[in-house]
Every structure is written in structure tokens, then in C-alpha cells.
Design a protein around this motif. Structure first.
Motif, PDB file in Angstrom:
ATOM      1  N   LEU A 150       0.827  -1.210   0.000  1.00 60.53           N
ATOM      2  CA  LEU A 150       0.000   0.000   0.000  1.00 60.53           C
ATOM      3  C   LEU A 150       0.861   1.259   0.000  1.00 60.53           C
ATOM      4  CD1 LEU A 150      -2.824  -1.036   2.506  1.00 60.53           C
ATOM      5  CD2 LEU A 150      -2.988  -0.850   0.019  1.00 60.53           C
ATOM      6  N   SER A 151       2.012   1.192   0.661  1.00 60.64           N
ATOM      7  CA  SER A 151       2.918   2.343   0.681  1.00 60.64           C
ATOM      8  C   SER A 151       3.449   2.640  -0.716  1.00 60.64           C
ATOM      9  CB  SER A 151       4.090   2.080   1.636  1.00 60.64           C
ATOM     10  OG  SER A 151       3.635   1.953   2.968  1.00 60.64           O
ATOM     11  N   ILE A 152       3.743   1.586  -1.472  1.00 56.12           N
ATOM     12  CA  ILE A 152       4.216   1.782  -2.846  1.00 56.12           C
ATOM     13  C   ILE A 152       3.105   2.385  -3.705  1.00 56.12           C
ATOM     14  CG2 ILE A 152       4.928   0.560  -4.949  1.00 56.12           C
ATOM     15  CD1 ILE A 152       6.534  -1.326  -3.154  1.00 56.12           C
ATOM     16  N   LEU A 153       1.875   1.877  -3.548  1.00 54.82           N
ATOM     17  CA  LEU A 153       0.737   2.458  -4.273  1.00 54.82           C
ATOM     18  C   LEU A 153       0.539   3.919  -3.892  1.00 54.82           C
ATOM     19  CD1 LEU A 153      -1.900  -0.436  -4.106  1.00 54.82           C
ATOM     20  CD2 LEU A 153      -0.631   0.357  -6.115  1.00 54.82           C
ATOM     21  N   ASN A 154       0.745   4.209  -2.614  1.00 54.62           N
ATOM     22  CA  ASN A 154       0.614   5.584  -2.127  1.00 54.62           C
ATOM     23  C   ASN A 154       1.646   6.499  -2.781  1.00 54.62           C
ATOM     24  OD1 ASN A 154      -0.442   7.621  -0.312  1.00 54.62           O
ATOM     25  ND2 ASN A 154       1.429   7.380   0.879  1.00 54.62           N
ATOM     26  N   MET A 155       2.879   6.000  -2.937  1.00 52.68           N
ATOM     27  CA  MET A 155       3.920   6.796  -3.588  1.00 52.68           C
ATOM     28  C   MET A 155       3.615   7.005  -5.072  1.00 52.68           C
ATOM     29  SD  MET A 155       7.526   5.732  -1.778  1.00 52.68           S
ATOM     30  CE  MET A 155       7.210   4.097  -1.154  1.00 52.68           C
ATOM     31  N   PHE A 156       3.007   6.002  -5.700  1.00 57.75           N
ATOM     32  CA  PHE A 156       2.568   6.161  -7.088  1.00 57.75           C
ATOM     33  C   PHE A 156       1.533   7.279  -7.179  1.00 57.75           C
ATOM     34  CE2 PHE A 156       4.603   2.289  -8.484  1.00 57.75           C
ATOM     35  CZ  PHE A 156       4.712   2.454  -9.859  1.00 57.75           C
ATOM     36  N   PHE A 157       0.606   7.300  -6.218  1.00 59.57           N
ATOM     37  CA  PHE A 157      -0.445   8.318  -6.213  1.00 59.57           C
ATOM     38  C   PHE A 157       0.146   9.713  -6.074  1.00 59.57           C
ATOM     39  CE2 PHE A 157      -3.323  10.915  -3.500  1.00 59.57           C
ATOM     40  CZ  PHE A 157      -4.306  11.162  -4.451  1.00 59.57           C
ATOM     41  N   PHE A 158       1.102   9.876  -5.170  1.00 63.66           N
ATOM     42  CA  PHE A 158       1.694  11.201  -4.972  1.00 63.66           C
ATOM     43  C   PHE A 158       2.596  11.608  -6.138  1.00 63.66           C
ATOM     44  CE2 PHE A 158       0.161  10.818  -0.677  1.00 63.66           C
ATOM     45  CZ  PHE A 158      -0.065  12.139  -0.312  1.00 63.66           C
ATOM     46  N   THR A 159       3.215  10.635  -6.780  1.00 64.53           N
ATOM     47  CA  THR A 159       3.988  10.949  -7.986  1.00 64.53           C
ATOM     48  C   THR A 159       3.066  11.420  -9.099  1.00 64.53           C
ATOM     49  OG1 THR A 159       5.602   9.251  -7.376  1.00 64.53           O
ATOM     50  CG2 THR A 159       5.680  10.054  -9.638  1.00 64.53           C
ATOM     51  N   PHE A 160       1.888  10.783  -9.193  1.00 63.71           N
ATOM     52  CA  PHE A 160       0.888  11.212 -10.170  1.00 63.71           C
ATOM     53  C   PHE A 160       0.412  12.633  -9.865  1.00 63.71           C
ATOM     54  CE2 PHE A 160      -3.686  11.620 -11.151  1.00 63.71           C
ATOM     55  CZ  PHE A 160      -3.616  11.562 -12.538  1.00 63.71           C
ATOM     56  N   GLY A 183       4.893  19.656 -10.750  1.00 60.24           N
ATOM     57  CA  GLY A 183       6.028  19.883  -9.848  1.00 60.24           C
ATOM     58  C   GLY A 183       5.694  19.953  -8.380  1.00 60.24           C
ATOM     59  N   GLY A 184       4.439  19.722  -8.006  1.00 60.09           N
ATOM     60  CA  GLY A 184       4.078  19.732  -6.588  1.00 60.09           C
ATOM     61  C   GLY A 184       4.857  18.660  -5.828  1.00 60.09           C
ATOM     62  N   ALA A 185       5.310  18.975  -4.633  1.00 62.43           N
ATOM     63  CA  ALA A 185       6.142  18.031  -3.870  1.00 62.43           C
ATOM     64  C   ALA A 185       5.859  18.151  -2.384  1.00 62.43           C
ATOM     65  CB  ALA A 185       7.622  18.281  -4.148  1.00 62.43           C
ATOM     66  N   TYR A 186       6.135  17.077  -1.650  1.00 64.09           N
ATOM     67  CA  TYR A 186       5.923  17.053  -0.208  1.00 64.09           C
ATOM     68  C   TYR A 186       7.234  16.946   0.561  1.00 64.09           C
ATOM     69  CZ  TYR A 186       6.457  12.109  -1.283  1.00 64.09           C
ATOM     70  OH  TYR A 186       6.929  10.908  -1.763  1.00 64.09           O
ATOM     71  N   ASN A 187       8.353  16.866  -0.155  1.00 64.59           N
ATOM     72  CA  ASN A 187       9.647  16.677   0.490  1.00 64.59           C
ATOM     73  C   ASN A 187      10.588  17.831   0.133  1.00 64.59           C
ATOM     74  OD1 ASN A 187      12.136  15.779   1.453  1.00 64.59           O
ATOM     75  ND2 ASN A 187      11.732  13.651   0.928  1.00 64.59           N
ATOM     76  N   PRO A 188      11.091  18.568   1.109  1.00 61.08           N
ATOM     77  CA  PRO A 188      12.022  19.672   0.836  1.00 61.08           C
ATOM     78  C   PRO A 188      13.262  19.242   0.063  1.00 61.08           C
ATOM     79  CG  PRO A 188      11.269  19.775   3.098  1.00 61.08           C
ATOM     80  CD  PRO A 188      10.776  18.468   2.547  1.00 61.08           C
ATOM     81  N   LEU A 189      13.715  18.015   0.278  1.00 59.49           N
ATOM     82  CA  LEU A 189      14.930  17.551  -0.390  1.00 59.49           C
ATOM     83  C   LEU A 189      14.718  17.390  -1.892  1.00 59.49           C
ATOM     84  CD1 LEU A 189      16.031  14.890   2.239  1.00 59.49           C
ATOM     85  CD2 LEU A 189      16.651  17.302   2.113  1.00 59.49           C
ATOM     86  N   THR A 190      13.503  17.029  -2.283  1.00 58.80           N
ATOM     87  CA  THR A 190      13.183  16.875  -3.705  1.00 58.80           C
ATOM     88  C   THR A 190      13.278  18.212  -4.423  1.00 58.80           C
ATOM     89  OG1 THR A 190      11.672  15.054  -3.188  1.00 58.80           O
ATOM     90  CG2 THR A 190      11.439  16.093  -5.342  1.00 58.80           C
ATOM     91  N   VAL A 191      12.644  19.234  -3.842  1.00 63.65           N
ATOM     92  CA  VAL A 191      12.650  20.542  -4.495  1.00 63.65           C
ATOM     93  C   VAL A 191      14.017  21.216  -4.366  1.00 63.65           C
ATOM     94  CG1 VAL A 191      10.176  20.894  -4.264  1.00 63.65           C
ATOM     95  CG2 VAL A 191      11.675  21.644  -2.419  1.00 63.65           C
ATOM     96  N   LEU A 192      14.743  20.899  -3.285  1.00 63.42           N
ATOM     97  CA  LEU A 192      16.065  21.494  -3.096  1.00 63.42           C
ATOM     98  C   LEU A 192      17.061  20.966  -4.126  1.00 63.42           C
ATOM     99  CD1 LEU A 192      17.863  23.343  -1.385  1.00 63.42           C
ATOM    100  CD2 LEU A 192      18.358  21.372   0.069  1.00 63.42           C
ATOM    101  N   SER A 193      17.000  19.670  -4.401  1.00 68.70           N
ATOM    102  CA  SER A 193      17.940  19.095  -5.368  1.00 68.70           C
ATOM    103  C   SER A 193      17.732  19.680  -6.761  1.00 68.70           C
ATOM    104  CB  SER A 193      17.794  17.574  -5.410  1.00 68.70           C
ATOM    105  OG  SER A 193      16.492  17.205  -5.836  1.00 68.70           O
ATOM    106  N   SER A 194      16.466  19.935  -7.130  1.00 67.75           N
ATOM    107  CA  SER A 194      16.209  20.546  -8.438  1.00 67.75           C
ATOM    108  C   SER A 194      16.535  22.032  -8.432  1.00 67.75           C
ATOM    109  CB  SER A 194      14.748  20.332  -8.851  1.00 67.75           C
ATOM    110  OG  SER A 194      13.872  20.912  -7.896  1.00 67.75           O
ATOM    111  N   ALA A 195      16.331  22.690  -7.274  1.00 71.45           N
ATOM    112  CA  ALA A 195      16.625  24.126  -7.174  1.00 71.45           C
ATOM    113  C   ALA A 195      18.116  24.398  -7.287  1.00 71.45           C
ATOM    114  CB  ALA A 195      16.099  24.673  -5.853  1.00 71.45           C
ATOM    115  N   ILE A 196      18.933  23.497  -6.759  1.00 74.87           N
ATOM    116  CA  ILE A 196      20.381  23.663  -6.833  1.00 74.87           C
ATOM    117  C   ILE A 196      20.844  23.627  -8.286  1.00 74.87           C
ATOM    118  CG2 ILE A 196      22.604  22.606  -6.225  1.00 74.87           C
ATOM    119  CD1 ILE A 196      21.173  21.523  -3.700  1.00 74.87           C
TER     120      ILE A 196
END
Length: 221
Positions: A32-42, A49-62
């Protein structure tokens, strides 16, 4: 939404289905956790570009321009933190006995190394997937989701295996230890430094290889 989803999955498996701590329960929860991650990726794809993790947006911002970096640090990351704090507060009000989130179960230095290593690994994997499989949504999301789950399990007994400073901040704020040295060092500084190191290492390793391939291709033509 992210902090709520994790709690709802856990409650559905352990309380809703009454499966307790059986091996089958853990397998179902991981699925279910994997399905949940699929949902949030969708959702990230739909919102462009919506994101829930600061590290995700930080890596692209750099990797982007300075204006994008300022927008990420000054607006996107604070919004994620506020969303996490609000979400956790609503969870605790709705389910008072739900617990108080991940905690540090080892010393501060080992905890920082653990979160740093896990973050370095997942950021490197994400950068590699974005470069090697740019168009395959399913395959890229599958590899990323399984990698995140595996790294989470690897660090769950030590630091919670969070790799998400905003999500941890919500629970730490609820406990009142969000400004302690342990929280700041383990769950903020170590992952951010690991993200910077992963981005720089990826650039250092991948760029020369790409340039060498282009030179070989040009010579063959």
C-alpha cells in the motif's frame, strides 16, 4: 496529505483489518505504501512539480537558476513545513492515541550519518532515474518507490528512516522538540548536506562520462 496518508495506511492495516504485527500485515503495508507513492507521484505530475519533500525541491533548485533557488528556500520549503505541522496537528486531534511520530533511537552522530546516507542514496537514485529514464513514468516511479521503501526500512529502527525534514518537523513540533540540537542536526542539516553532496557528486561523475560519449559519437560520425 503526505503525513495523513502514512497514518491512514498504517491504521487500515493494523486496526481496520486487525492484522496486528504479522508478517502478512507488513507485506500489505509495504504494498500500500508503494501504491501511495505512485499516487503522490501522479499528483506531482498533474500539478507540474508539486512536492511534499524539501529535499526533492532542493535538489532541483540547486541545479536551476538563482531565482528558482530563492523561491524554493523562501516559499516552497516553508509551505511544506507548515503543511506538515498542520497535518500532524489534525491527526493528533482526530486520533489522540496515534503516537508522536519517528524518534531518534541512537546517538546524535550515528543518527546524522544514517539520515545523511539514506538521503544521499535516494537523491542519487532520483537524479539517475531522471537522466536515464526521462519518459517512462511507471518504471521510474516503480524503481523510486521501491528504493525509498527499502531505505526507509533500513533506517526505521535507528532514526525512522524519514528522508523528509518537513514530515519529521510536523511530529517534532507536536512533541515540542523541534528546536533541539538532535532534531536540527539529524533531520535537517544532515539530509540537506547529503542532498548537496549527491547533486555535486552526480554532476562530477555523470558530466565527464556524457562528454566522453559525445566525443566518441562525434568521431564515429
Amino acid at each position: 496529505m503526505w503525513v495523513w496518508s502514512g497514518i491512514l495506511v498504517k491504521m487500515f492495516v493494523h486496526k481496520g483489518l486487525g492484522m496486528g504485527q504479522q508478517a502478512e500485515a507488513e507485506i500489505l503495508r509495504c504494498s500500500l505504501s508503494i501504491l501511495n507513492m505512485f499516487f503522490f507521484t501522479f499528483l506531482a505530475k498533474v500539478t507540474k512539480g508539486g512536492a511534499y519533500n524539501p529535499l526533492t525541491v532542493l535538489s532541483s533548485a540547486i541545479s536551476g537558476d538563482f531565482a528558482n533557488f530563492l523561491f524554493t528556500v523562501g516559499a516552497r520549503i516553508p509551505a511544506q513545513v507548515i503543511g506538515s505541522i498542520t497535518g500532524v496537528r489534525l491527526i493528533i486531534q482526530t486520533f489522540p492515541g496515534i503516537g508522536l511520530g519517528p524518534r531518534l533511537n541512537v546517538d546524535i552522530h550515528r543518527g546524522a550519518l544514517t539520515e545523511g546516507f539514506l538521503t544521499f542514496a535516494i537523491v542519487t537514485i532520483s537524479l539517475g532515474l531522471a537522466r536515464k529514464i526521462p519518459g517512462s513514468f511507471f518504471m521510474k516511479t516503480w524503481i523510486s518507490s521501491v528504493s525509498k521503501l527499502a531505505l526507509h526500512i533500513l533506517g526505521s529502527d535507528l532514526t525512522g528512516g524519514c528522508m523528509n525534514p518537513a514530515a519529521v518537523m510536523g511530529w517534532a513540533y507536536a512533541r515540542g522538540d523541534h528546536i533541539t540540537k538532535e532534531h536540527i542536526l539529524v533531520y535537517w542539516l544532515a539530509p540537506i548536506e547529503a542532498t548537496l553532496l549527491a547533486v555535486w557528486t552526480f554532476r562530477l561523475v555523470v558530466k565527464p562520462i556524457t562528454e566522453e560519449k559525445e566525443k566518441v559519437k562525434a568521431k564515429s560520425e
